[in-house]
Design a protein around this motif. Structure first.
Motif, mmCIF file in Angstrom:
data_model
loop_
_atom_site.group_PDB
_atom_site.id
_atom_site.type_symbol
_atom_site.label_atom_id
_atom_site.label_comp_id
_atom_site.label_asym_id
_atom_site.label_seq_id
_atom_site.Cartn_x
_atom_site.Cartn_y
_atom_site.Cartn_z
ATOM 1 N N ILE A 25 -0.364 3.960 2.404
ATOM 2 C CA ILE A 25 0.347 2.713 2.696
ATOM 3 C C ILE A 25 -0.643 1.571 2.896
ATOM 4 N N GLU A 28 -2.271 0.472 -0.354
ATOM 5 C CA GLU A 28 -1.398 -0.344 -1.204
ATOM 6 C C GLU A 28 -1.201 -1.744 -0.612
ATOM 7 N N LEU A 29 -1.108 -1.818 0.703
ATOM 8 C CA LEU A 29 -0.899 -3.124 1.345
ATOM 9 C C LEU A 29 -2.100 -4.045 1.169
ATOM 10 N N TRP A 32 -1.416 -6.445 -1.658
ATOM 11 C CA TRP A 32 -0.054 -6.940 -1.465
ATOM 12 C C TRP A 32 0.356 -7.961 -2.529
ATOM 13 N N HIS A 37 2.172 -2.807 -6.241
ATOM 14 C CA HIS A 37 1.562 -2.246 -5.037
ATOM 15 C C HIS A 37 2.507 -2.391 -3.838
ATOM 16 N N ALA A 41 3.784 0.793 -1.723
ATOM 17 C CA ALA A 41 3.697 0.870 -0.258
ATOM 18 C C ALA A 41 5.057 1.200 0.340
#
Length: 216
Positions: A25, A28-29, A32, A37, A41
């Motif tokens: 998570i 992926e953040l 942003w 992505h 997330a």
């Protein structure tokens, strides 16, 4: 003590899988700005919430007095699910734009979770992560059980298939095909040895397939 540890083994595995999801998570953040992505997330977060939600059932199952007849399938199944989840966190991280296949796999993932949770709700107190029958066990035939005998397992397969296809990599595919799906099939066969001894289940089963209508 040994029995309790065996029952909670899948929970322990999911606790080990949770940090991998948290890491994914965060990863992926950090990107942003890219829509793909953000969706990735969200999927990781939803899967983490799903694990937390089902962990309550695992704890409840471990505290039940009825002796389970899992024959080791609970541990096999739990390991397979954990490896599948962790394997998906090693997927490619070079996605940028959203594509139709991403939306399709997301819908498959969400649809599978929904099917599983609806099935669990339909069973109510008769549902458990352990294979066991209550003294007053009844055959549930309403809701999603009208169409197949094991919709909770069908939902598990669909959800993880969507999840694996979104975060596609050889490890997660191998875990899904070689571990998770076979563990569910074996578990169903073990469960049905018990279920066919319950009044009304043979008649219920005669008109419905296990996982896929008109197939199996």
């Amino acid at each position: 003590m040994v029995l309790m540890l065996a029952r909670r083994f899948p929970l322990l595995l999911m606790i080990l899988a949770a940090p991998a999801l948290v890491y994914a998570i965060v990863r992926e953040l950090l990107q942003w700005d890219e829509p793909a992505h953000r969706l990735a997330a969200a999927l990781y977060l939803i899967h983490l919430c799903w694990i937390v939600l089902e962990s309550r059932i695992t704890v409840s199952s471990s505290q039940q007095d009825e002796r389970p007849t899992d024959r080791g399938t609970l541990q096999f199944y739990g390991t397979a699910r954990a490896v599948t989840v962790i394997g998906a966190t090693f997927g490619a991280n070079d996605r940028h734009d959203l594509h139709l296949w991403m939306l399709a796999t997301t819908l498959l993932f969400l649809g599978g979770i929904t099917l599983r949770l609806v099935a669990i709700h339909s069973l109510g107190r008769f549902y458990s992560h352990s294979v066991r029958a209550l003294g007053d066990h009844e055959v549930v035939q309403g809701g999603v059980y009208r169409w197949i005998r094991h919709p909770a397992y069908a939902g598990m397969i669909l959800a993880n298939t969507g999840f694996v296809l979104f975060f596609l990599n050889p490890l997660s595919v191998a875990a899904l095909v070689v571990l998770l799906v076979p563990s569910i099939i074996v578990r169903i066969l073990i469960e049905e040895r018990l279920l066919f001894a319950i009044d009304g289940y043979p008649e219920y089963a005669s008109g419905r397939r296990r996982l896929i209508p008109h197939v199996w």
